[in-house]
Design a protein around this motif. Structure first.
Motif, PDB file in Angstrom:
ATOM      1  N   GLU A  58       0.815  -1.214   0.000  1.00 39.18           N
ATOM      2  CA  GLU A  58       0.000   0.000   0.000  1.00 39.18           C
ATOM      3  C   GLU A  58       0.847   1.262   0.000  1.00 39.18           C
ATOM      4  O   GLU A  58       0.431   2.295  -0.518  1.00 39.18           O
ATOM      5  CB  GLU A  58      -0.943   0.017   1.211  1.00 39.18           C
ATOM      6  CG  GLU A  58      -2.047  -1.029   1.144  1.00 39.18           C
ATOM      7  CD  GLU A  58      -3.008  -0.901   2.308  1.00 39.18           C
ATOM      8  OE1 GLU A  58      -2.847   0.051   3.103  1.00 39.18           O
ATOM      9  OE2 GLU A  58      -3.908  -1.742   2.428  1.00 39.18           O
ATOM     10  N   HIS A  59       2.018   1.188   0.619  1.00 37.06           N
ATOM     11  CA  HIS A  59       2.810   2.402   0.792  1.00 37.06           C
ATOM     12  C   HIS A  59       4.059   2.350  -0.071  1.00 37.06           C
ATOM     13  O   HIS A  59       4.826   1.390  -0.051  1.00 37.06           O
ATOM     14  CB  HIS A  59       3.179   2.586   2.264  1.00 37.06           C
ATOM     15  CG  HIS A  59       1.990   2.702   3.164  1.00 37.06           C
ATOM     16  ND1 HIS A  59       1.170   3.802   3.152  1.00 37.06           N
ATOM     17  CD2 HIS A  59       1.462   1.846   4.081  1.00 37.06           C
ATOM     18  CE1 HIS A  59       0.206   3.629   4.052  1.00 37.06           C
ATOM     19  NE2 HIS A  59       0.354   2.451   4.614  1.00 37.06           N
ATOM     20  N   PRO A 376      -1.016   1.923  -7.475  1.00 38.70           N
ATOM     21  CA  PRO A 376      -0.331   2.107  -6.189  1.00 38.70           C
ATOM     22  C   PRO A 376       0.733   3.201  -6.181  1.00 38.70           C
ATOM     23  O   PRO A 376       1.026   3.767  -5.126  1.00 38.70           O
ATOM     24  CB  PRO A 376       0.297   0.727  -5.931  1.00 38.70           C
ATOM     25  CG  PRO A 376      -0.615  -0.229  -6.618  1.00 38.70           C
ATOM     26  CD  PRO A 376      -1.056   0.490  -7.863  1.00 38.70           C
TER      27      PRO A 376
END
Length: 393
Positions: A58-59, A376
């Motif tokens: 996610e990051h 993303p």
């Protein structure tokens, strides 16, 4: 944070072979491919080209990342792979360089152009970066280093801008195009290094160079728009950011008031007297190459026609308050000399929340024009910049 990289591997014909065992890569940035390719070559003894991102945490950056890659090595020389499920169907937003055979098509084009330019054959080709915003290769030809850059359709105006800049006499301040074919560009080597860690003096020098470009471009706005440079002057930008906030934003009274007040804010900005011009769109030191004496400004894909204050606001990010104030003061002084009676400092104060809205709109544009597996890279950027706009309002 380093990357743990898994490659889902295609053979030369585009058939899925399976996934290679993961390799560790110290460079965290997902779009950087040279270290991935080197790690795979060192561990497995095969040459690959990275096509596109498949899965990521996610990051951004770092973490466990999976890419689709392709090799032209014979299958008899490949290591054992494990089964992996990959959707190999095409996507309408996928650039050619991210498709099977895409890197080879670009390299073949580059080889033909370099032969015509009498650079000799390509001795080595290193894929430096690939993602939804560009693919970049360093080519070692007999006559020296050349860079191959390919961009997606929504950055198609970048080579146009570079040609215009060269024709207007700014050839020493920007990359020189040796050949162009649509979204592909062959660019001459530039001396120096990428200036990500630049201090105040280099930032000031880049801003001064860019000012000369903007003065010239202010008289060419209609022509630049006609050449395909996006028009993000006040009314048009207001339309764009309004759509973005309507689509992305949760209820936020400060943000709603900011957007509702944009026509009046733009009227006040216009009263400050600065002309619309060519805006780089991402003018930070990492988008310049050189040394403390001379810098060339790179990566014009984010460029547009609009207010010149956007670029100095970008240049003042991630510096101390005194350094930011010094950069803005020098910028304002240059514009006061160029346009007597203008009020650049007031314009900057009015523009700060608009710049954050423009950033949100930029990332929303990326997301609207890239395939979902690449989201993303940018998914957190739109809400982040909308929050920054609300805070700055």
């Amino acid at each position: 944070m380093p990357r743990t990289v898994t490659l889902a591997l295609l053979d030369a014909d585009g058939a899925l072979l399976g996934a290679l065992p993961p390799v560790e890569v110290e460079v965290p940035w997902w779009q950087e491919t040279a270290s991935v390719i080197a790690a795979v070559q060192e561990r497995f003894g095969i040459d690959v080209s990275v096509l596109r991102l498949l899965h990521a945490p996610e990051h951004f950056p770092g973490g466990e990342v999976t890419y689709l890659a392709q090799t032209t090595d014979p299958t008899t020389s490949l290591p054992a792979t494990r089964a992996v499920d990959v959707d190999l169907s095409d996507h309408p937003l996928r650039p050619d360089y991210a498709k099977p055979g895409g890197p080879d098509r670009s390299l073949d084009w580059a080889a033909e152009r370099l032969h015509e330019l009498e650079f000799g054959p390509i001795g080595a080709a290193t894929q430096m970066r690939t993602w939804n915003l560009s693919a970049i290769w360093r080519l070692e030809a007999a006559a020296g280093t050349v860079w191959l850059k390919q961009v997606p359709a929504f950055f198609a105006h970048e080579p146009v801008v570079l040609r215009w800049l060269a024709a207007e006499g700014f050839g020493l301040s920007v990359p020189i195009q040796l050949a162009t074919d649509g979204s592909r560009m062959l660019l001459a080597e530039l001396p120096g290094v990428d200036l990500y860690a630049a201090g105040l003096g280099v930032r000031a020098s880049i801003a001064a160079t860019h000012h000369h470009i903007q003065i010239e471009a202010a008289a060419e706005v209609t022509r630049l728009i006609g050449l395909g440079v996006p028009d993000l002057r006040g009314p048009r930008l207001t339309e764009v950011v309004t759509r973005v906030t309507d689509w992305y934003a949760e209820s936020d009274p400060a943000l709603e008031a900011l957007v509702a007040g944009l026509p009046e804010r733009w009227a006040a900005i216009d009263e400050c007297g600065l002309p619309d011009t060519l805006v780089h769109g991402d003018l930070h030191p990492g988008n310049a190459r050189g040394d403390e004496v001379h810098q060339a400004i790179l990566d014009w894909g984010d460029s547009f026609v609009g207010h010149p204050g956007f670029d100095i606001l970008r240049m003042t990010e991630r510096v101390t308050e005194p350094d930011a104030a010094a950069l803005v003061e020098a910028w304002a002084t240059r514009w006061q000399h160029a346009v007597p009676g203008c009020d650049p400092v007031k314009a900057i104060d009015l523009l700060r929340p608009v710049a954050a809205l423009r950033n949100a709109a930029t990332y929303a544009r990326f997301l609207a024009n890239i395939e979902p597996s690449e989201h993303p890279y940018h998914a957190g950027d739109v809400p982040f910049w909308l929050r920054q706009a609300a805070l700055a309002a």
